[in-house]
Design a protein around this motif. Structure first.
Motif, PDB file in Angstrom:
ATOM      1  N   ILE A 115       1.018  13.991   3.434  1.00 24.83           N
ATOM      2  CA  ILE A 115       0.622  14.548   3.245  1.00 24.83           C
ATOM      3  C   ILE A 115       1.185  14.724   1.495  1.00 24.83           C
ATOM      4  N   SER A 116       0.098  14.523   0.668  1.00 22.27           N
ATOM      5  CA  SER A 116       0.616  14.110  -0.131  1.00 22.27           C
ATOM      6  C   SER A 116      -0.664  14.649  -1.111  1.00 22.27           C
ATOM      7  N   GLY A 117       0.203  14.608  -2.990  1.00 28.69           N
ATOM      8  CA  GLY A 117      -1.034  15.149  -3.415  1.00 28.69           C
ATOM      9  C   GLY A 117      -2.086  14.555  -3.761  1.00 28.69           C
ATOM     10  N   ALA A 153       3.889   2.890   2.304  1.00 26.17           N
ATOM     11  CA  ALA A 153       5.551   3.118   2.123  1.00 26.17           C
ATOM     12  C   ALA A 153       5.703   3.742   2.913  1.00 26.17           C
ATOM     13  N   HIS A 154       5.046   5.301   2.161  1.00 25.66           N
ATOM     14  CA  HIS A 154       5.366   6.650   2.792  1.00 25.66           C
ATOM     15  C   HIS A 154       5.374   6.612   3.886  1.00 25.66           C
ATOM     16  N   ILE A 155       5.148   5.809   4.805  1.00 26.55           N
ATOM     17  CA  ILE A 155       4.980   5.682   6.669  1.00 26.55           C
ATOM     18  C   ILE A 155       6.339   5.419   6.814  1.00 26.55           C
ATOM     19  N   ASN A 188       0.739  -0.934  -0.037  1.00 25.23           N
ATOM     20  CA  ASN A 188      -0.193  -0.168  -0.179  1.00 25.23           C
ATOM     21  C   ASN A 188       0.813   1.529  -0.210  1.00 25.23           C
ATOM     22  N   HIS A 189       0.725   2.471  -1.112  1.00 22.99           N
ATOM     23  CA  HIS A 189       1.681   2.897  -1.103  1.00 22.99           C
ATOM     24  C   HIS A 189       1.415   4.116  -0.071  1.00 22.99           C
ATOM     25  N   LEU A 190       0.309   4.280   0.996  1.00 25.65           N
ATOM     26  CA  LEU A 190       0.550   5.222   1.673  1.00 25.65           C
ATOM     27  C   LEU A 190       1.071   4.464   3.613  1.00 25.65           C
ATOM     28  N   THR A 207       8.683  12.032  -1.622  1.00 25.88           N
ATOM     29  CA  THR A 207       8.521  12.433  -2.575  1.00 25.88           C
ATOM     30  C   THR A 207       8.489  10.339  -2.842  1.00 25.88           C
ATOM     31  N   ASP A 208       7.599  10.838  -4.178  1.00 22.40           N
ATOM     32  CA  ASP A 208       7.418   9.175  -5.222  1.00 22.40           C
ATOM     33  C   ASP A 208       8.425   7.841  -4.844  1.00 22.40           C
ATOM     34  N   ASN A 209       9.171   7.347  -3.788  1.00 22.14           N
ATOM     35  CA  ASN A 209      10.421   6.447  -5.111  1.00 22.14           C
ATOM     36  C   ASN A 209       9.938   4.908  -4.418  1.00 22.14           C
TER      37      ASN A 209
HETATM   38 ZN    ZN Z   1       2.781   9.573  -3.566  1.00 18.28          ZN
END
Ligand code: ZN
Ligand code: KG4
Length: 327
Positions: free
Chosen positions: A136-138, A115-117, A111-113, A292-294
Motif C-alpha cells: 500500500i503506497s502512493g 523491494a517494498h515486500i 523492481n520497487h514493489l 517509506t521509500d528507502n
Molecule cells: Zn514506494
C-alpha cells in the motif's frame, strides 16, 4: 558481499550500503523532497528529477564515509528501475550504470514493489516465503502471492486510486498538507472511528476501489454535519477494514497464514493495529522507516536476487509502469 542500493523512483533520493556477511545495513541516507512538493499539493515529476540529480552524489559520498569503505570495496549495485516517475528513475539508473561501469561491478535492476515486500524480510530476519504480500503506497494497492522460490503472483490491485493516493486526496479535501497520510492519522486520533459508516466498495471482488470512498468523504465534508476529526477517523477505519478484509480473504484462498504489509501507507498506526489484532494469521510489517521509500530495501533485494544473475547492461533503461515482478 557489499552492495549499494539506490532509490529514486518518486520524491525520495535514498542510498544505502548492505553487508551480506554481517546481515546489516552499514549506512543509509535519504533526502526527502516532501516539503518541496507540498506547496504544489503533490509530487511534480520534473521537480523530482532535478532534485535527485542535485542530491545523489553527496548521498553516495555520505554512505561511503559512514560505512567506512571506498567505492572499490563495493561488489554490486542495486537500483530501482521500475515502476515510478520515469525521469526520476532515470537519475538513479544512470548513476548506477556509470558507477558500475567505472568500478567494473554488476548492476542489478530492482523492481520497487518487490523491494517494498523484501523490506519485511530485512526487518524480520526469520521471515521466509511462502506468504501473501499487501503493498500500500502512493501509487499502488496490490496483493501478491509470494511462493518459496520468490515468484510474485499479482492477485489483486486497485481499479482506480491507490490507498496512499486516497489518503493524500482526502487530506487535501480537509485542507491538510501533503503527504496526506500522516496528517490524516494525527487528525483521526481526536475522532470517533464509528461516527460515520462509509461503504466498502466492490466488497465481494478481489480488487480494491477507493474513488467512491473519496466521493463519500467529500459529500460528508460538504454536509458540514460531522467534525473533520470524526471524518478522518471513520475514513481511516474504512480503509483499514477494506485492506484487512480483502487481504485475509486472499490469504485463506491461497492457503497462506503469513501476511506481509508494506509500502508508505503501512506506516499508519491504525492500519498496523487492525492487522496485528487479526487472529489466525501472522502479520509482518517492516519498521515505519523501512515502509517509506528507502535505499536499504533496494540493496537488500539486489543481494537477495543476486543469484538469479539478472544484471543490467549499459542499454538498461527505466520503466514507469512495470507491475509484474522479476520476470
Ligand atoms: Zn514506494
Ligand atoms: O511507499 P511510499 O513512500 O512511496 C510510493 O512508492 O508511493 O508511499 C507514499 C504514500 C503517500 O501517499 C503517503 O500519504 C502515504 O504513503 N503515507 C501514509 C502514512 N505515511 C505515509 N498513509 C497513511 N498513514 C501514514 N502514517
Amino acid at each position: 558481499m557489499i552492495i549499494l542500493g539506490i532509490e529514486s523512483s518518486c520524491d525520495e533520493t535514498s542510498l544505502a550500503v548492505y553487508d551480506s556477511e554481517k546481515k546489516s545495513i552499514l549506512a543509509s541516507f535519504t533526502s526527502s523532497q516532501a516539503e518541496l512538493h507540498s506547496r504544489f499539493g503533490g509530487v511534480v515529476p520534473e521537480v523530482a528529477s532535478r532534485n535527485h540529480i542535485l542530491k545523489i552524489e553527496s548521498l553516495f559520498e555520505q554512505c561511503m564515509e559512514k560505512a567506512d569503505i571506498k567505492p572499490k570495496d563495493l561488489d554490486a549495485i542495486g537500483v530501482t528501475n521500475a515502476p515510478g516517475l520515469i525521469g526520476a528513475l532515470f537519475v538513479g539508473v544512470s548513476f548506477a550504470k556509470a558507477l558500475g561501469y567505472s568500478l567494473k561491478i554488476p548492476v542489478i535492476p530492482v523492481n520497487h514493489l518487490s523491494a517494498h515486500i523484501m523490506a519485511a524480510e530485512l526487518q524480520h530476519q526469520d521471515l521466509k516465503p511462502p506468504y501473501l504480500a499487501l503493498i500500500i503506497s502512493g501509487g499502488h494497492s496490490h496483493i501478491y502471492d509470494v511462493d518459496e522460490a520468490y515468484n510474485f503472483d499479482l492477485l489483486a490491485k486497485t481499479i482506480d486510486d491507490a490507498a496512499g493516493e486516497c489518503f493524500d486526496k482526502v487530506a487535501k479535501m480537509l485542507g491538510l498538507g501533503y503527504p496526506g497520510g500522516p496528517a490524516i492519522e494525527s487528525l483521526a486520533k481526536n475522532g470517533d472511528i464509528n461516527k460515520i459508516s462509509f461503504p466498502i466498495a466492490i466488497k465481494n471482488r478481489p480488487d480494491f476501489s477507493f474513488s467512491g470512498l473519496k466521493t463519500s468523504v467529500l459529500n460528508k465534508i460538504n454536509e458540514k454535519t460531522e467534525t473533520d476529526a470524526d471524518i478522518a477517523a471513520s475514513f481511516q477505519k474504512t480503509i483499514a477494514e477494506t485492506l484487512l478484509l480483502k487481504t485475509v480473504r486472499q490469504a485463506k484462498a491461497h492457503g497462506r497464514n503469513k501476511i506481509v504489509v508494506a509500502g508508505g501507507v503501512a506506516c499508519n498506526g491504525f492500519i498496523r493495529k487492525t492487522f496485528m489484532e487479526k487472529k489466525g494469521v501472522e502479520v509482518y510489517f517492516p519498521s515505519p522507516r523501512l515502509c517509506t521509500d528507502n535505499g536499504d530495501m533496494i540493496a537488500f533485494t539486489a543481494h537477495k536476487f543476486f543469484g538469479r544473475r539478472i544484471f543490467a547492461s549499459l542499454e538498461e533503461t527505466a520503466h514507469d509502469r512495470m507491475q509484474h515482478i522479476n520476470k
